[in-house]
Design an enzyme around this catalytic site. Structure first.
Site: not given
Ligand code: FPP
Length: 234
Positions: A62, A14
């Site tokens: 996503n 991340d």
């Protein structure tokens, strides 16, 4: 206390976007930097004796990002895996992909098949790329596989227990021992829920493009000094 080398490490990579924004770059530059970092750090982690490395490259959620960012990432996966085809073989790394096929493009699916086929006999470590992956979906898909096999009389209910359930996940991998999340978020975000049951969790504020060998060593040292009980005696 020294818990040795974890057998299976999983990483939520991340912070690519924030890393880029902080430097006045585009978010997509952060993903490119993440890819470059992944290549070095993954090799280092496997060279330490970790046998399985799973990375969260793209979640099902996503797909909700801008079409520019999704398009960039899909293109990056295709280009990077084409470019690194020999890298994995040269380093004896077996590559696997975990996730749902739909709605990945034919280009992505094709390179996934090629890399998996290319590296299927490699024995120096397993690199599991979670792409279009969600852990709840994985558990649902595993349950459907089991139900189908049961319907066809190919398994009995006694065949299913908490250990054998792993066989029905996208890939039959051992449980995760150490899960690392970069960028300061303290969440699991639908990543490998079944396999993380007894994993040690390590969170660092370092964004993924800066997660280098030294950063992994810190996570490893932390892991090695933990009192790992897996629910047994302390
Ligand atoms: C999360 O950071 C990262 C991603 C959604 C993509 C991860 C992909 C890579 C590291 C490239 C991997 C490349 C290959 C070839 C496997 P974010 O964008 O959510 O960052 P932010 O939270 O700062 O916005």
């Amino acid at each position: 206390m020294n818990n040795g080398i974890p057998n299976h490490v999983a990483i939520i990579m991340d912070g690519n976007g924030r890393w880029a924004t902080k430097q006045g770059k585009k978010r997509t530059d952060g993903h490119y930097a993440g890819y470059k970092r992944l290549k070095k750090t993954a090799l280092y982690i496997l060279s330490k004796g970790v046998k399985y490395l799973s990375v969260f490259a793209f979640s099902t959620e996503n797909f909700g990002r801008s079409s520019e960012e999704v398009g960039y990432l899909m293109d990056l996966f295709v280009k990077a895996f084409k470019k690194e085809r020999t890298f994995f073989k040269d380093n004896n790394i077996k590559v696997l992909f975990s996730g749902r096929k739909k709605p990945l493009s034919d280009d992505v699916l094709k390179i996934i098949d090629i890399i998996q086929e290319d590296t299927k006999d490699c024995s120096g470590g397993v690199f599991n790329v979670c792409l279009n992956y969600g852990a709840q979906a994985e558990i649902v898909d595993a349950t459907k596989k089991i139900a189908q096999l049961y319907k066809e009389d190919k398994i009995s209910l006694d065949d299913i227990d908490t250990n054998t359930y792993y066989h029905y996940l996208y890939n039959d991998l051992p449980p995760v021992d150490l899960m690392i999340r970069t960028s300061g978020e303290i969440r699991i975000s639908n990543f490998m829920l079944y396999s993380l049951s007894y994993a040690e969790l390590y969170f660092t504020s370092t964004c993924f493009p800066d997660f280098d060998e030294k950063e992994f060593d810190k996570a490893l040292e932390d892991y090695q000094n933990r009192n790992i009980t897996k629910g047994k005696i302390k």
